[in-house]
Motif scaffolding. Structure first.
Motif: not given
Ligand SMILES: CC(=O)N[C@H]1[C@@H](OP(=O)(O)OP(=O)(O)OC[C@H]2O[C@@H](n3ccc(=O)[nH]c3=O)[C@H](O)[C@@H]2O)O[C@H](CO)[C@@H](O)[C@@H]1O
Length: 390
Positions: A258-272
């Motif tokens: 749901q992040l704005p497309p211009a910012l999405a590449h700056r957020y990386k999520v991992l479980d572990f």
């Protein structure tokens, strides 16, 4: 090495006990590896035995490290049990003497030169048994406030190894005479991280500040939710690598989508984060984390500026004591209770992201509390006590 006689080293046998959580297991593993390396210099392979609980993390870890494992029975007596826990207390009351019997047999059969415990309920019977047979017994404590098991063991340990200076205050004057601050042994590979490699692994730009968020081994829902609330505001100024734990992974992936497309590449999520941890920490300009003993030992050894949100509601909780201590020294910012709101997190994150000199000052204060040589110091203690006897 010269203070330890060759004869002592040839016959050296160590029993390590500790487990339950990663916080107890990994310092034991790091110490074993450091001891093996040290004795390899003298051409000696130490005789080791890891005593833990069947099915515990320590059983898996010891197998992977090639250390023989012996499981013993343990029990935990709850001081204010719920009706359901009352029954478990009854069962555990029978398990405890069985565990003590097994511990006595284990020490009697193996006759170790030294016993080292790194905490958890499994430490108590082995600690008692080692003293019964006059075997030198070292206890290591990871957290700032001593856990119940270690408060008992401190009474008769040959040496008490502490991770942090303020823990000395939690000991009686008599116990303090046997105590030394070694630090909490952390994996040596954490010192080999590479910032550019860490950024590249997640497609991030090393020129833009990187915030690493970690909730400890299991992730932290509170931190995940606070972060989700501030991401759209902070991502224009930084990039985020977020370890959220397996329970929240699907939820955080939705937040990412749901992040704005211009910012999405700056957020990386991992479980572990597995073997990438050294590079991830090397890439971090700021860390947002729980103040678990392992995490804090790593952040201080690496000199990382951090925002710490302690786990647990109780005012005397060990994570809160740790965060408060570091915040008091300017080595971290603590957000807790009413201050742990998205507004506060946004303010603190933005102030660190936008102020490199504040980050540098905090990094220096953090490093001053770190013990990068903890594993070596613990090994020194083991070998010194082994050469002296109980
Ligand atoms: C919720 C809870 O009860 N936590 C306790 C638990 O912490 P817990 O074991 O969760 O956390 P710690 O901070 O002690 O250690 C986490 C360890 O896991 C590693 N890691 C973490 C995330 C990841 O993705 N990858 C990874 O490798 C970290 O680098 C660190 O080495 O034991 C600690 C030591 O007794 C206590 O201080 C904590 O209060």
């Amino acid at each position: 090495m010269s203070v330890y006689s060759a004869q002592h080293l040839q016959q050296f046998r160590l029993v390590v006990t500790g487990g339950g959580t990663g916080g107890h297991t990994y310092p034991a593993l790091t110490t074993i590896n450091a001891l093996r390396e040290r004795l390899a210099l003298a051409g000696i392979e130490p005789d080791l035995l890891w005593v833990g609980v069947h099915g515990g993390l320590e059983e898996k870890i010891s197998a992977r490290a090639g250390v023989p494992f012996r499981a013993i029975t343990t029990g935990k007596l709850r001081r204010t049990p719920t009706p359901r826990e009352l029954w478990r207390n009854v069962v555990d009351a029978f398990r405890i003497p069985i565990g003590i019997g097994q511990a006595v047999l284990t020490v009697a059969r193996n006759r170790p030169s030294v016993v080292l415990s790194t905490g958890g309920y499994v430490s108590v019977p082995i600690g008692l048994a080692s003293r019964l047979f006059g075997v030198p017994y070292l206890m290591h404590e990871q957290t700032l406030a001593l856990g119940l098991a270690n408060r008992i063991l401190a009474k008769f340990a040959t040496r008490i190894l502490l991770s942090q200076e303020p823990s000395l205050q939690h000991l009686t004057p008599k116990a303090r005479e046997r105590a030394v601050v070694t630090g909490n042994p952390i994996r040596p590979e954490l010192f080999t991280g590479d910032r550019d490699k860490g950024a590249a692994a997640f497609g991030l730009d090393p020129r833009v500040p990187i915030v690493v968020v970690t909730g400890g081994a299991a992730g932290a829902q509170q931190i995940n939710r606070l972060l989700a609330a501030v991401l759209p505001d902070v991502l224009p100024y930084c990039q985020v690598i977020h370890q959220c734990g397996s329970l929240s992974y699907a939820e955080m992936q939705q937040v990412a989508a749901q992040l704005p497309p211009a910012l999405a590449h700056r957020y990386k999520v991992l479980d572990f984060i597995h073997e990438q941890m050294p590079d991830v920490l090397a890439a971090a300009d700021v860390v947002l984390a729980r103040s678990g003993a392992g995490t804090v030992a790593e952040l201080t050894a690496l000199g990382k500026p951090s925002i710490l949100i302690p786990y647990g509601a109780s005012a005397g909780g060990e994570q809160r004591s740790t965060a408060k201590h570091l915040a008091g020294l300017g080595a971290a910012i603590m957000l807790d209770g009413p201050t742990a709101t998205p507004e506060h997190l946004r303010t603190e994150l933005m102030s660190l992201v936008s102020d490199p000199s504040r980050r540098t000052a905090m990094a220096h204060s953090a490093a001053a509390q770190g013990h990068p040589d903890a594993a070596d110091k613990v090994v020194n203690e083991i070998l010194t006590v082994a050469s002296r006897g109980a």
